[in-house]
Design a protein around this motif. Structure first.
Motif, PDB file in Angstrom:
ATOM      1  N   LYS A  90      34.880  40.581  42.345  1.00 21.27           N
ATOM      2  CA  LYS A  90      35.108  39.938  41.054  1.00 21.27           C
ATOM      3  C   LYS A  90      36.031  38.740  41.243  1.00 21.27           C
ATOM      4  O   LYS A  90      36.945  38.771  42.056  1.00 21.27           O
ATOM      5  CB  LYS A  90      35.740  40.922  40.069  1.00 21.27           C
ATOM      6  CG  LYS A  90      34.844  42.090  39.695  1.00 21.27           C
ATOM      7  CD  LYS A  90      35.552  43.000  38.691  1.00 21.27           C
ATOM      8  CE  LYS A  90      34.672  44.174  38.298  1.00 21.27           C
ATOM      9  NZ  LYS A  90      35.360  45.077  37.335  1.00 21.27           N
ATOM     10  N   ARG A  91      35.791  37.704  40.452  1.00 26.02           N
ATOM     11  CA  ARG A  91      36.622  36.506  40.544  1.00 26.02           C
ATOM     12  C   ARG A  91      37.891  36.611  39.709  1.00 26.02           C
ATOM     13  O   ARG A  91      38.739  35.741  39.761  1.00 26.02           O
ATOM     14  CB  ARG A  91      35.819  35.281  40.092  1.00 26.02           C
ATOM     15  CG  ARG A  91      34.594  35.020  40.934  1.00 26.02           C
ATOM     16  CD  ARG A  91      33.943  33.710  40.562  1.00 26.02           C
ATOM     17  NE  ARG A  91      32.695  33.507  41.278  1.00 26.02           N
ATOM     18  CZ  ARG A  91      32.072  32.357  41.386  1.00 26.02           C
ATOM     19  NH1 ARG A  91      32.578  31.282  40.806  1.00 26.02           N
ATOM     20  NH2 ARG A  91      30.945  32.251  42.046  1.00 26.02           N
ATOM     21  N   SER A  92      37.998  37.664  38.922  1.00 23.89           N
ATOM     22  CA  SER A  92      39.166  37.823  38.058  1.00 23.89           C
ATOM     23  C   SER A  92      40.084  38.920  38.588  1.00 23.89           C
ATOM     24  O   SER A  92      39.654  39.798  39.338  1.00 23.89           O
ATOM     25  CB  SER A  92      38.716  38.165  36.635  1.00 23.89           C
ATOM     26  OG  SER A  92      37.961  39.365  36.627  1.00 23.89           O
TER      27      SER A  92
ATOM     28  N   GLU B 209      36.613  33.127  50.179  1.00 16.56           N
ATOM     29  CA  GLU B 209      36.465  32.516  48.864  1.00 16.56           C
ATOM     30  C   GLU B 209      37.435  33.129  47.865  1.00 16.56           C
ATOM     31  O   GLU B 209      37.694  32.560  46.807  1.00 16.56           O
ATOM     32  CB  GLU B 209      35.024  32.650  48.365  1.00 16.56           C
ATOM     33  CG  GLU B 209      34.726  31.728  47.201  1.00 16.56           C
ATOM     34  CD  GLU B 209      33.253  31.632  46.863  1.00 16.56           C
ATOM     35  OE1 GLU B 209      32.907  30.854  45.966  1.00 16.56           O
ATOM     36  OE2 GLU B 209      32.448  32.339  47.500  1.00 16.56           O
ATOM     37  N   HIS B 210      38.017  34.279  48.216  1.00 11.70           N
ATOM     38  CA  HIS B 210      39.006  34.903  47.334  1.00 11.70           C
ATOM     39  C   HIS B 210      40.227  33.998  47.142  1.00 11.70           C
ATOM     40  O   HIS B 210      40.941  34.148  46.147  1.00 11.70           O
ATOM     41  CB  HIS B 210      39.459  36.248  47.914  1.00 11.70           C
ATOM     42  CG  HIS B 210      38.388  37.302  47.905  1.00 11.70           C
ATOM     43  ND1 HIS B 210      37.278  37.236  48.720  1.00 11.70           N
ATOM     44  CD2 HIS B 210      38.258  38.448  47.190  1.00 11.70           C
ATOM     45  CE1 HIS B 210      36.515  38.301  48.497  1.00 11.70           C
ATOM     46  NE2 HIS B 210      37.091  39.045  47.577  1.00 11.70           N
TER      47      HIS B 210
ATOM     48  N   TRP C 217      39.597  31.848  44.235  1.00 16.58           N
ATOM     49  CA  TRP C 217      39.513  32.778  43.102  1.00 16.58           C
ATOM     50  C   TRP C 217      40.907  33.120  42.595  1.00 16.58           C
ATOM     51  O   TRP C 217      41.165  33.130  41.395  1.00 16.58           O
ATOM     52  CB  TRP C 217      38.803  34.069  43.501  1.00 16.58           C
ATOM     53  CG  TRP C 217      37.341  33.938  43.769  1.00 16.58           C
ATOM     54  CD1 TRP C 217      36.563  32.817  43.657  1.00 16.58           C
ATOM     55  CD2 TRP C 217      36.458  34.989  44.189  1.00 16.58           C
ATOM     56  NE1 TRP C 217      35.266  33.100  43.999  1.00 16.58           N
ATOM     57  CE2 TRP C 217      35.159  34.417  44.325  1.00 16.58           C
ATOM     58  CE3 TRP C 217      36.635  36.334  44.475  1.00 16.58           C
ATOM     59  CZ2 TRP C 217      34.061  35.170  44.729  1.00 16.58           C
ATOM     60  CZ3 TRP C 217      35.541  37.084  44.881  1.00 16.58           C
ATOM     61  CH2 TRP C 217      34.264  36.505  45.002  1.00 16.58           C
TER      62      TRP C 217
ATOM     63  N   LYS D 122      42.656  30.053  40.906  1.00 16.57           N
ATOM     64  CA  LYS D 122      42.088  29.810  39.574  1.00 16.57           C
ATOM     65  C   LYS D 122      42.524  30.898  38.596  1.00 16.57           C
ATOM     66  O   LYS D 122      42.868  30.614  37.445  1.00 16.57           O
ATOM     67  CB  LYS D 122      40.560  29.770  39.684  1.00 16.57           C
ATOM     68  CG  LYS D 122      39.823  29.610  38.356  1.00 16.57           C
ATOM     69  CD  LYS D 122      39.925  28.203  37.817  1.00 16.57           C
ATOM     70  CE  LYS D 122      39.107  28.040  36.525  1.00 16.57           C
ATOM     71  NZ  LYS D 122      37.665  28.264  36.735  1.00 16.57           N
ATOM     72  N   ASP D 123      42.527  32.157  39.041  1.00 18.80           N
ATOM     73  CA  ASP D 123      42.880  33.258  38.149  1.00 18.80           C
ATOM     74  C   ASP D 123      44.344  33.183  37.733  1.00 18.80           C
ATOM     75  O   ASP D 123      44.694  33.584  36.616  1.00 18.80           O
ATOM     76  CB  ASP D 123      42.593  34.603  38.827  1.00 18.80           C
ATOM     77  CG  ASP D 123      42.662  35.772  37.846  1.00 18.80           C
ATOM     78  OD1 ASP D 123      41.886  35.772  36.873  1.00 18.80           O
ATOM     79  OD2 ASP D 123      43.503  36.666  38.050  1.00 18.80           O
TER      80      ASP D 123
ATOM     81  N   ASN E 279      34.470  26.574  42.417  1.00 16.34           N
ATOM     82  CA  ASN E 279      35.166  27.494  41.521  1.00 16.34           C
ATOM     83  C   ASN E 279      35.981  26.786  40.437  1.00 16.34           C
ATOM     84  O   ASN E 279      36.867  27.381  39.832  1.00 16.34           O
ATOM     85  CB  ASN E 279      36.071  28.421  42.346  1.00 16.34           C
ATOM     86  CG  ASN E 279      35.270  29.416  43.155  1.00 16.34           C
ATOM     87  OD1 ASN E 279      34.800  30.421  42.633  1.00 16.34           O
ATOM     88  ND2 ASN E 279      35.085  29.144  44.448  1.00 16.34           N
TER      89      ASN E 279
END
Length: 201
Positions: free
Chosen positions: A34-36, A84-85, A88, A91-92, A114
């Motif tokens: 999950k990106r969040s 890629e985390h 993520w 951004k989160d 992203n």
């Protein structure tokens, strides 16, 4: 993906070079797809002590920088493994723009995918922005993607370069899926035509 146009806000100064992706988001937090939810662990080993308590001297734990949308960093930001985390987590947390003299290539490209704007500027310009960011709540920096400028709280402006296609994608809020969906009409027409011409496929 959220559109990126103009950001005006507090910039957090992080004058460290070679900030790698493991520093950005340590390996133990890579289990999710999950990106969040990763923002709380951004820079985990620098933000928290061994007992999980915040380190008050870390920049993002200081009251004036807790809601920073811009990060000013040192050379070679995002080096290390190609996780890629890392974007993520950035951004989160709420950071939409990272400014540094240079970036690792894979991290740099992952940022655009992203909704994060990575800006590479000469060291002299980054030094000016770093000093402006160190003013904390008394200084608000502006990043204008359309004009391709970064402006300090004192009005000093720097122009940055960006690939036109990447700029378009950020301005329109288009990730890879969004770009594909722009062609959905043509895709549907192709599929319908293929079904008629080659029904056995």
């Amino acid at each position: 993906m959220d559109k990126f146009t103009t950001i005006t806000g507090i910039a957090a100064p992080m004058p460290l070079i070679n900030i790698d992706t493991d520093m950005i988001i340590p390996k133990q937090f890579l289990k999710t797809i999950k990106r969040s939810g990763l923002g709380v662990n951004l820079f985990d080993e620098m933000r928290y002590d061994d007992d999980g308590n915040e380190r008050p001297d870390f920049v993002l734990n200081k009251p004036q920088y807790r809601e920073s949308e811009i990060l000013i960093a040192g050379d070679n930001f995002g080096c290390g493994s190609s996780r890629e985390h890392a974007p993520w987590a950035i951004k989160d947390f709420g950071i939409r723009c990272v400014i540094a003299p240079s970036f690792a290539d894979i991290f740099f490209n992952n940022c655009f995918k992203n909704g994060i704007l990575p800006i590479a500027l000469p060291q002299e310009a980054v030094d000016v922005l770093m000093k402006d960011a160190e003013k904390g709540a008394n200084a608000r920096m502006t990043v204008d993607l359309d004009a391709q400028t970064v402006t300090t709280s004192d009005g000093e402006s720097f122009t940055f370069e960006i690939d036109p296609f990447k700029k378009h994608c950020l301005l329109e809020g288009l990730d890879d899926i969004g770009l594909t969906m722009e062609k959905v009409g043509a895709i549907d027409s192709y599929e319908a035509r293929t079904a008629q011409q080659r029904p056995w496929v």
